[in-house]
Design an enzyme around this catalytic site. Structure first.
Site, mmCIF file in Angstrom:
data_model
loop_
_atom_site.group_PDB
_atom_site.id
_atom_site.type_symbol
_atom_site.label_atom_id
_atom_site.label_comp_id
_atom_site.label_asym_id
_atom_site.label_seq_id
_atom_site.Cartn_x
_atom_site.Cartn_y
_atom_site.Cartn_z
ATOM 1 N N ASN A 8 0.868 -1.176 0.000
ATOM 2 C CA ASN A 8 0.000 0.000 0.000
ATOM 3 C C ASN A 8 0.910 1.233 0.000
ATOM 4 O OD1 ASN A 8 -1.770 2.065 0.589
ATOM 5 N ND2 ASN A 8 -2.222 1.378 2.678
ATOM 6 N N LYS A 10 0.128 4.275 -0.162
ATOM 7 C CA LYS A 10 -0.467 5.463 0.476
ATOM 8 C C LYS A 10 -0.229 6.694 -0.409
ATOM 9 C CE LYS A 10 0.014 3.149 4.864
ATOM 10 N NZ LYS A 10 0.223 3.200 6.311
ATOM 11 N N HIS A 95 -9.307 1.188 5.208
ATOM 12 C CA HIS A 95 -8.013 1.315 5.889
ATOM 13 C C HIS A 95 -8.182 2.218 7.114
ATOM 14 C CE1 HIS A 95 -3.880 2.428 6.747
ATOM 15 N NE2 HIS A 95 -3.530 1.346 6.076
ATOM 16 N N GLU A 97 -6.520 4.543 8.230
ATOM 17 C CA GLU A 97 -6.285 5.974 7.979
ATOM 18 C C GLU A 97 -7.514 6.640 7.356
ATOM 19 O OE1 GLU A 97 -2.599 5.537 5.821
ATOM 20 O OE2 GLU A 97 -1.615 4.865 7.660
ATOM 21 N N GLU A 162 -5.097 -5.355 10.700
ATOM 22 C CA GLU A 162 -4.036 -4.381 10.967
ATOM 23 C C GLU A 162 -4.314 -3.684 12.296
ATOM 24 O OE1 GLU A 162 -2.078 -2.854 7.177
ATOM 25 O OE2 GLU A 162 -4.018 -1.863 7.220
ATOM 26 N N GLY A 168 2.660 1.898 10.870
ATOM 27 C CA GLY A 168 3.605 3.003 10.732
ATOM 28 C C GLY A 168 4.350 3.357 12.008
ATOM 29 N N SER A 200 3.615 -2.459 10.283
ATOM 30 C CA SER A 200 5.073 -2.491 10.433
ATOM 31 C C SER A 200 5.704 -3.820 10.004
ATOM 32 C CB SER A 200 5.474 -2.138 11.870
ATOM 33 O OG SER A 200 5.048 -0.822 12.188
HETATM 34 P P1 PGA Z 1 3.099 0.060 7.667
HETATM 35 O O1 PGA Z 1 1.638 0.299 7.049
HETATM 36 O O2 PGA Z 1 3.613 -1.225 7.069
HETATM 37 O O3 PGA Z 1 3.903 1.258 7.254
HETATM 38 O O4 PGA Z 1 2.925 -0.064 9.133
HETATM 39 C C1 PGA Z 1 0.735 -0.762 6.912
HETATM 40 C C2 PGA Z 1 -0.567 -0.276 6.361
HETATM 41 O O5 PGA Z 1 -1.000 0.826 6.702
HETATM 42 O O6 PGA Z 1 -1.228 -0.976 5.554
#
Ligand code: PGA
Length: 242
Positions: A8, A10, A95, A97, A162, A168, A200
């Site tokens: 992803n 982003k 997601h 976010e 997740e 992140g 992560s």
């Molecule tokens: P990250 O993000 O691997 O940077 O923690 C995962 C995600 O948001 O899908």
């Protein structure tokens, strides 16, 4: 079950990134990863360009969000049908976010339904906050999110577990906690749905995560931006399915 390695991106990347699928293919050629699927989800403006490079490299492409409707007066939004018209085949929905911006389970369900309507596979994201985990509510929260976010009817779907606090942050859930959650999700969604872990994921922790039962791949943020680390993660998946 084929493992799915999904990056992803982003809000990262522009047209100068269009050669990334070719780079990935040079590091880990398609004939060395026949048992797994690699998916890149770039930002909308470069979806078509990435798809063009990804097709010969046998890499799948998807989007990061879609609107529930087919078309209309929704400035700035993109429908699942528009994504499908680029020959992309996946879309991430719900997601954390986006949920943090106010998206509800029923919004996510409508988006997942739209994805299936357009012939896309939705990757439905769920996960608990740290407060919910510390209160012992993680499993209940995640199961309820899945129940409320899953589209009705048949269709290929993927669930991405997740934990919000792991995204992140460099913190990953303990393998014991991942095992418990993935087993609970498997009970809920049945044998056919791929269940990804996200939060992560990086080459250093991939082997441990992929050895957990019912982990059918990963949704990767930061470590999916560089093709070296994405390929390294994918190699662990190849070794597991080999
Ligand atoms: P990250 O993000 O691997 O940077 O923690 C995962 C995600 O948001 O899908």
């Amino acid at each position: 079950m084929r493992l799915l390695i999904a990056a992803n991106w982003k809000m990262h990347g522009d047209m100068s990134w269009a050669d990334k699928p070719t780079k990935l293919d040079a590091i880990l050629p398609a004939d060395q990863r026949t048992g797994i699927d690699i998916l890149i989800c770039p930002p909308f403006p470069i979806l078509g360009a990435i798809k063009k490079a990804a097709a010969p490299a046998k890499i799948l492409v998807g989007a990061q969000d879609c609107h529930a409707e087919i078309k209309g007066a929704h400035t700035g939004d993109i429908s699942a049908e528009m994504i499908a018209s680029t020959d992309s085949t996946y879309v991430i929905v719900g997601h954390s976010e986006r949920r943090a911006l106010g998206e509800s389970d029923s919004d996510v369900k409508a988006k997942a339904h739209a994805a299936l309507r357009a012939g896309l596979t939705p990757i439905i994201c769920v996960g608990e906050t740290l407060t919910q985990r510390e209160a012992g509510q993680a499993e209940g929260v995640v199961k309820s999110m899945i129940e409320q976010s899953m589209p009705d009817g048949e269709g290929d779907i993927v669930i991405a577990y997740e934990p919000v606090w792991a995204i992140g942050t460099g913190k990953t859930a303990k393998t014991k906690d991942i095992a418990e959650m993935h087993a609970a999700i498997r009970d809920q969604v049945g044998p056919k749905v791929r269940i990804l872990y996200g939060g992560s994921v990086k080459p250093q922790n991939t082997e441990a995560i992929f050895s957990v039962p019912h982990v059918n791949g990963a949704l990767i943020g930061g470590a999916g931006l560089e093709m070296e680390s994405l390929a390294a993660i994918a190699k662990f998946a190849v070794n597991i399915t080999a």
